[in-house]
Design a protein around this motif. Structure first.
Motif, short mmCIF file in Angstrom:
data_model
loop_
_atom_site.label_atom_id
_atom_site.label_comp_id
_atom_site.label_asym_id
_atom_site.label_seq_id
_atom_site.Cartn_x
_atom_site.Cartn_y
_atom_site.Cartn_z
N THR A 2 0.85 -1.18 0.00
CA THR A 2 0.00 0.00 0.00
C THR A 2 0.89 1.23 0.00
O THR A 2 1.78 1.34 0.83
N LYS A 3 0.66 2.14 -0.95
CA LYS A 3 1.45 3.37 -0.99
C LYS A 3 0.52 4.56 -0.85
O LYS A 3 -0.47 4.67 -1.57
N ILE A 4 0.84 5.42 0.08
CA ILE A 4 0.06 6.65 0.25
C ILE A 4 1.03 7.82 0.15
O ILE A 4 1.90 8.00 1.00
N ASP A 5 0.88 8.59 -0.93
CA ASP A 5 1.79 9.70 -1.15
C ASP A 5 1.50 10.85 -0.19
O ASP A 5 0.38 10.97 0.33
N ARG A 6 2.50 11.69 -0.02
CA ARG A 6 2.35 12.85 0.86
C ARG A 6 1.24 13.77 0.34
O ARG A 6 1.02 13.87 -0.86
N ASN A 27 -1.36 10.72 5.32
CA ASN A 27 -0.60 9.60 5.91
C ASN A 27 0.12 9.98 7.20
O ASN A 27 0.37 9.13 8.04
N ARG A 28 0.47 11.25 7.37
CA ARG A 28 1.24 11.62 8.56
C ARG A 28 0.36 12.06 9.72
O ARG A 28 0.87 12.48 10.77
N LEU A 30 -1.55 11.81 13.01
CA LEU A 30 -1.51 10.90 14.15
C LEU A 30 -2.90 10.41 14.48
O LEU A 30 -3.90 11.11 14.27
N MET A 70 1.02 6.42 16.77
CA MET A 70 0.43 5.62 15.71
C MET A 70 -0.13 6.56 14.67
O MET A 70 -0.61 7.64 15.00
N LEU A 71 -0.08 6.11 13.43
CA LEU A 71 -0.69 6.91 12.37
C LEU A 71 -2.14 6.49 12.21
O LEU A 71 -2.49 5.32 12.40
N VAL A 73 -3.70 6.06 9.52
CA VAL A 73 -3.85 5.06 8.45
C VAL A 73 -3.49 3.65 8.93
O VAL A 73 -3.77 2.68 8.24
N GLN A 74 -2.88 3.55 10.12
CA GLN A 74 -2.54 2.22 10.64
C GLN A 74 -3.70 1.53 11.35
O GLN A 74 -3.59 0.34 11.66
N GLU A 76 -6.68 1.11 10.09
CA GLU A 76 -7.63 0.56 9.11
C GLU A 76 -8.10 -0.83 9.57
O GLU A 76 -7.28 -1.69 9.90
N PHE B 6 5.88 12.80 4.39
CA PHE B 6 6.64 11.68 3.81
C PHE B 6 5.69 10.87 2.95
O PHE B 6 4.46 11.07 3.02
N ASP B 7 6.25 9.99 2.11
CA ASP B 7 5.43 9.00 1.42
C ASP B 7 5.39 7.76 2.30
O ASP B 7 6.42 7.36 2.85
N TYR B 8 4.21 7.19 2.43
CA TYR B 8 4.04 6.05 3.34
C TYR B 8 3.86 4.77 2.53
O TYR B 8 3.00 4.71 1.65
#
Lengths: 168, 275
Positions: A2-6, A27-28, A30, A70-71, A73-74, A76, B6-8
């Motif tokens: 899984t890629k989530i761009d900035r 993604n960043r 919290l 924790m982020l 997106v974690q 989910e 950042f990219d995750y």
């Protein structure tokens, strides 16, 4: 992978206190800020934002963790429990909250939600705890009012074993 | 106090993680439990281009015994290890040290391998691995290599992992029946960074001691035969060799004194336990 761009707001779905929640998070972001600012669940407090103070502690899949480490997106598909889920449906206090009330265990109240989530995790194990065990679990929390004695008394009222060290 | 952009990347398999490291190398920070790295991100002490999350890789979540080692995959949390009865029985020094690692709430996410990679000089888990003489297994696209711990942690927060390598497991030597172990530390608050941490091991002949929190990396010293009347001199020499430093938590002198006092308590205890 899984890629989530900035900069992208990414959909996040999880269960909060038993109810499905859908939101969007960079993604960043919290988990603590996601709960407070996106979901509007402001009961979770934010203190130090580097894992030391324990104010932001929530249960993720039943385990107490720092929501500032924790982020969003974690989580989910995770089960997240926060202070908002402790009281009964009619708004009355659960056993731990009542004990805090009885024992004057909340002063300014800033650390209280995190501490209650850690204690709720112990309570969920359905056994008695020694004062030492409760102190060890609360070692991960800071109360700037230093009301520790009352907090421990309240916890002991609910799930304390006979090994209580204090006399009333 | 919020992470920088950042990219995750969230890897589902070990191969995906290794591939990301091959393609992006030193632009990547690997995150397992994130209990140190997220704090560093929040304080913007690190600003990686890519944050590679390996916490959801099922194949890295194992605790297995192979030859003389208990191996922990890079996904194993400190809480999982602490709840594993085999850790207490087979690597008792780690079992004794884990309750000192952070707090129950951080152990639920922090990992064994992540703590070793972070290479904080006051960390308990790298100290245990150094004292026991364990190994780190790293993987890259070109294969696998096994690094003895003394060659892995090479400086303050610095490891010998190359930018294209993923730490996949840590191997802790299984205790032999004649070995005795002891772990203790002094910190401002239980779970805080150790001012001095001492791990010790005695097999009836050799006595080994590991000291954390004083030098840039865990310092390990071994004496083939340490008689009771030699302990004070040996520890005094070790204390002066390490030197220590002054900071807001303690003076260098206090750190040296802790090595002498705690070291003596520990060594006497495990030497006497032999009989």
């Amino acid at each position: 992978m899984t890629k989530i761009d900035r900069g992208v707001r990414y959909p996040v779905s999880f269960r909060l206190n038993g109810e499905s929640v859908h939101g969007y998070a960079e993604n960043r972001l919290l988990l603590s800020d996601f709960l407070r600012h996106e979901v509007g669940a402001t009961g979770t407090h934010v203190g130090c934002e580097h894992g030391i103070c324990g104010a932001c502690t929530v249960l993720v899949n039943g385990l107490p963790v720092r929501s500032c480490l924790m982020l969003a997106v974690q989580v989910e598909d995770c089960d997240v429990q926060t202070i908002e889920g402790l009281a009964f449906a009619d708004g009355s206090f659960n056993e731990l909250q009542s004990a805090f009330n009885q024992r004057f265990a909340a002063q300014c109240g800033y650390c209280t939600p995190g501490i209650l989530m850690t204690l709720q995790h112990l309570k969920n194990q359905n056994r008695d705890f020694s004062e030492e065990e409760i102190r060890d679990a609360l070692g991960g929390h800071i109360c700037r009012c230093t009301g520790y004695r009352e907090i421990i008394d309240a916890a002991m009222d609910v799930m304390g074993a006979d090994s209580r060290q204090t006399d009333d | 106090m919020k992470p920088p952009p950042f990219d995750y990347h969230r890897a589902q398999t070990q191969d995906e993680a290794v591939n990301t490291l091959m393609n992006h190398g030193s632009d990547v920070r690997v995150m397992a439990g994130g209990q140190s790295l997220m704090a560093m991100l929040n304080m913007r002490l690190t600003q990686p281009k890519i944050l590679l999350d390996i916490s959801g890789i099922p194949e890295l979540n194992y605790q297995t015994e192979s030859s003389n080692y208990l191996s922990f995959g890079a996904g194993v949390t400190q809480a999982q290890a602490l709840n594993n009865a085999r850790v207490v029985n087979e690597v008792p020094l780690l079992g004794q040290a884990l309750p000192y690692v952070g707090h129950m709430q951080t152990r639920n996410r922090g990992t064994i391998c992540g703590s070793i990679c972070h290479a904080d000089p006051s960390s308990e888990i790298p100290l245990v691995l150094a004292t026991l003489g364990g190994e780190i297994v790293v993987r890259s696209e070109t294969g696998q290599r096994i690094i003895p711990i003394q060659d892995f942690q090479i400086g303050l927060m610095t490891s010998a992992r190359r930018p294209d390598e993923l730490v996949v497991s840590a191997r802790f030597p299984v205790a032999r029946p004649e070995q005795r172990f002891s772990f203790t530390e002094i910190a401002r608050r239980h779970g805080d960074f150790a001012i001095v941490a001492i791990a010790s091991c005695c097999d009836g002949k050799t006595t080994r001691i590991g000291v954390g929190g004083v030098a840039d990396t865990p310092a390990v010293r071994e004496w083939p035969r340490l008689e009771p009347d030699q302990i004070d001199d040996a520890l005094n020499e070790l204390a002066w060799d390490l030197g220590g430093y002054d900071d807001i938590h303690a003076s260098a002198r206090y750190r040296r004194e802790l090595i002498r006092k705690l070291g003596r308590d520990q060594i006497e205890r495990i030497q006497n336990d032999q009989d």
